[in-house]
Design a protein around this motif. Structure first.
Motif, PDB file in Angstrom:
ATOM      1  N   ALA A  62     -25.714  27.335  -3.930  1.00 43.72           N
ATOM      2  CA  ALA A  62     -26.453  28.492  -3.453  1.00 43.72           C
ATOM      3  C   ALA A  62     -27.506  28.774  -4.520  1.00 43.72           C
ATOM      4  O   ALA A  62     -27.204  28.761  -5.709  1.00 43.72           O
ATOM      5  CB  ALA A  62     -25.531  29.690  -3.276  1.00 43.72           C
ATOM      6  N   ALA A  63     -28.742  28.985  -4.084  1.00 42.68           N
ATOM      7  CA  ALA A  63     -29.835  29.235  -5.040  1.00 42.68           C
ATOM      8  C   ALA A  63     -30.687  30.399  -4.550  1.00 42.68           C
ATOM      9  O   ALA A  63     -30.777  30.665  -3.350  1.00 42.68           O
ATOM     10  CB  ALA A  63     -30.693  27.983  -5.205  1.00 42.68           C
ATOM     11  N   TYR A  64     -31.311  31.060  -5.516  1.00 38.52           N
ATOM     12  CA  TYR A  64     -32.228  32.149  -5.202  1.00 38.52           C
ATOM     13  C   TYR A  64     -33.554  31.881  -5.904  1.00 38.52           C
ATOM     14  O   TYR A  64     -33.585  31.634  -7.112  1.00 38.52           O
ATOM     15  CB  TYR A  64     -31.653  33.496  -5.667  1.00 38.52           C
ATOM     16  N   MET A  65     -34.650  31.937  -5.145  1.00 39.68           N
ATOM     17  CA  MET A  65     -35.982  31.674  -5.687  1.00 39.68           C
ATOM     18  C   MET A  65     -36.504  32.934  -6.391  1.00 39.68           C
ATOM     19  O   MET A  65     -36.835  33.922  -5.747  1.00 39.68           O
ATOM     20  CB  MET A  65     -36.954  31.270  -4.573  1.00 39.68           C
ATOM     21  N   ARG A  73     -29.367  28.760  -9.609  1.00 39.72           N
ATOM     22  CA  ARG A  73     -28.414  28.252  -8.627  1.00 39.72           C
ATOM     23  C   ARG A  73     -27.005  28.243  -9.207  1.00 39.72           C
ATOM     24  O   ARG A  73     -26.815  28.233 -10.422  1.00 39.72           O
ATOM     25  CB  ARG A  73     -28.809  26.869  -8.130  1.00 39.72           C
ATOM     26  N   ALA A  74     -26.040  28.263  -8.328  1.00 37.09           N
ATOM     27  CA  ALA A  74     -24.633  28.141  -8.701  1.00 37.09           C
ATOM     28  C   ALA A  74     -24.000  27.171  -7.718  1.00 37.09           C
ATOM     29  O   ALA A  74     -24.228  27.255  -6.518  1.00 37.09           O
ATOM     30  CB  ALA A  74     -23.943  29.489  -8.653  1.00 37.09           C
ATOM     31  N   GLY A  75     -23.221  26.242  -8.262  1.00 35.11           N
ATOM     32  CA  GLY A  75     -22.625  25.232  -7.399  1.00 35.11           C
ATOM     33  C   GLY A  75     -21.119  25.193  -7.507  1.00 35.11           C
ATOM     34  O   GLY A  75     -20.548  25.484  -8.556  1.00 35.11           O
ATOM     35  N   LEU A  76     -20.487  24.855  -6.398  1.00 38.14           N
ATOM     36  CA  LEU A  76     -19.049  24.645  -6.357  1.00 38.14           C
ATOM     37  C   LEU A  76     -18.791  23.203  -5.946  1.00 38.14           C
ATOM     38  O   LEU A  76     -19.402  22.707  -5.008  1.00 38.14           O
ATOM     39  CB  LEU A  76     -18.379  25.569  -5.338  1.00 38.14           C
ATOM     40  N   ALA A  98     -20.649  25.287 -11.362  1.00 42.53           N
ATOM     41  CA  ALA A  98     -21.835  24.865 -12.122  1.00 42.53           C
ATOM     42  C   ALA A  98     -23.004  25.824 -11.921  1.00 42.53           C
ATOM     43  O   ALA A  98     -23.761  25.701 -10.962  1.00 42.53           O
ATOM     44  CB  ALA A  98     -22.243  23.456 -11.702  1.00 42.53           C
ATOM     45  N   PRO A  99     -23.186  26.804 -12.835  1.00 41.13           N
ATOM     46  CA  PRO A  99     -24.394  27.627 -12.796  1.00 41.13           C
ATOM     47  C   PRO A  99     -25.559  26.877 -13.440  1.00 41.13           C
ATOM     48  O   PRO A  99     -25.358  26.115 -14.390  1.00 41.13           O
ATOM     49  CB  PRO A  99     -24.007  28.860 -13.615  1.00 41.13           C
ATOM     50  N   GLY A 100     -26.769  27.068 -12.914  1.00 46.11           N
ATOM     51  CA  GLY A 100     -27.917  26.354 -13.470  1.00 46.11           C
ATOM     52  C   GLY A 100     -29.241  26.997 -13.105  1.00 46.11           C
ATOM     53  O   GLY A 100     -29.293  28.039 -12.454  1.00 46.11           O
ATOM     54  N   ILE A 101     -30.306  26.355 -13.540  1.00 48.15           N
ATOM     55  CA  ILE A 101     -31.670  26.811 -13.276  1.00 48.15           C
ATOM     56  C   ILE A 101     -32.515  25.600 -12.866  1.00 48.15           C
ATOM     57  O   ILE A 101     -32.290  24.494 -13.358  1.00 48.15           O
ATOM     58  CB  ILE A 101     -32.259  27.532 -14.510  1.00 48.15           C
ATOM     59  N   VAL A 102     -33.463  25.820 -11.958  1.00 49.24           N
ATOM     60  CA  VAL A 102     -34.272  24.737 -11.401  1.00 49.24           C
ATOM     61  C   VAL A 102     -35.743  25.154 -11.384  1.00 49.24           C
ATOM     62  O   VAL A 102     -36.070  26.271 -10.963  1.00 49.24           O
ATOM     63  CB  VAL A 102     -33.832  24.401  -9.955  1.00 49.24           C
ATOM     64  N   TYR A 103     -36.606  24.252 -11.857  1.00 46.64           N
ATOM     65  CA  TYR A 103     -38.058  24.472 -11.757  1.00 46.64           C
ATOM     66  C   TYR A 103     -38.644  23.430 -10.819  1.00 46.64           C
ATOM     67  O   TYR A 103     -38.516  22.235 -11.054  1.00 46.64           O
ATOM     68  CB  TYR A 103     -38.735  24.371 -13.126  1.00 46.64           C
TER      69      TYR A 103
END
Length: 194
Positions: A62-65, A73-76, A98-103
């Motif tokens: 799940a991600a939020y822009m 984003r956070a992943g399961l 897995a929490p993360g960040i995406v560009y």
């Protein structure tokens, strides 16, 4: 008078044709990608794994822009497996967060390359019959890159690969495992933004 009327009609026709061409060009170049404030869900499943049913670790996302290019984003990830032989039945299960960040780079209206990073926390357990043979806890960090292709408004397919560090400790045997390696999961990724 006829010349003035002919000139006015010619100008009106040219203006209409130009407006239609501009509208068509804008429609063709309109982005299909999500924008700031969009929420994205994504699933990646591994149909090529043996004897198990699993989601790629950290890939039910799940991600939020936050902006048009930056997302959190956070992943399961979870999975289970079972194998049988003449002697016993073996079972395994895994779970990861897995929490993360995406560009995301600008790319094209349909194609979006990106880079990012994430922290992974995971646990797994294996049993043979009624005996627990392995019980691992671990963590990792990953830097990744990937690309998404938007085939319709906010719908995409994609691929991701990168490099990661991981550490696991087996509580049963007290064995510690450390790895640092590139990864590329054989997963099919499907996403939807809204």
């Amino acid at each position: 008078m006829k010349k003035a009327l002919f000139f006015a009609v010619a100008m009106l026709t040219a203006s209409f044709a130009n407006a239609q061409e501009t509208e068509n060009n804008e429609a063709a170049s309109a982005s299909l990608k999500p924008e700031e404030g969009s929420f994205i869900t994504e699933v990646a499943f591994c149909p090529f794994t043996n004897n198990s049913t699993s989601l790629e670790n950290g890939r039910l996302n799940a991600a939020y822009m936050l902006t048009d290019n930056l997302a959190v984003r956070a992943g399961l990830g979870f999975g289970f497996g079972k194998t049988k032989n003449d002697d016993a039945e073996a079972k395994s299960n895994t779970f990861s967060f897995a929490p993360g960040i995406v560009y995301s780079f600008d790319g094209t209206p349909k194609f979006s390359p990106y880079v990012g990073g994430e922290l992974i926390v995971r646990t797994s357990k294996e049993k043979v019959g009624d005996e627990t043979t392995s019980e691992k806890n671990g963590f990792g960090v990953q830097a990744f890159t990937g690309m998404n292709y938007y085939f319709s408004q906010n719908l995409y397919v994609g691929v991701e690969f990168g490099i990661g560090f991981s550490f696991d400790k087996d509580k049963k045997s007290d064995v510690k495992t450390t790895s640092f390696a590139p990864y590329a999961q054989p997963a099919v990724r499907l996403g939807w933004a809204f």
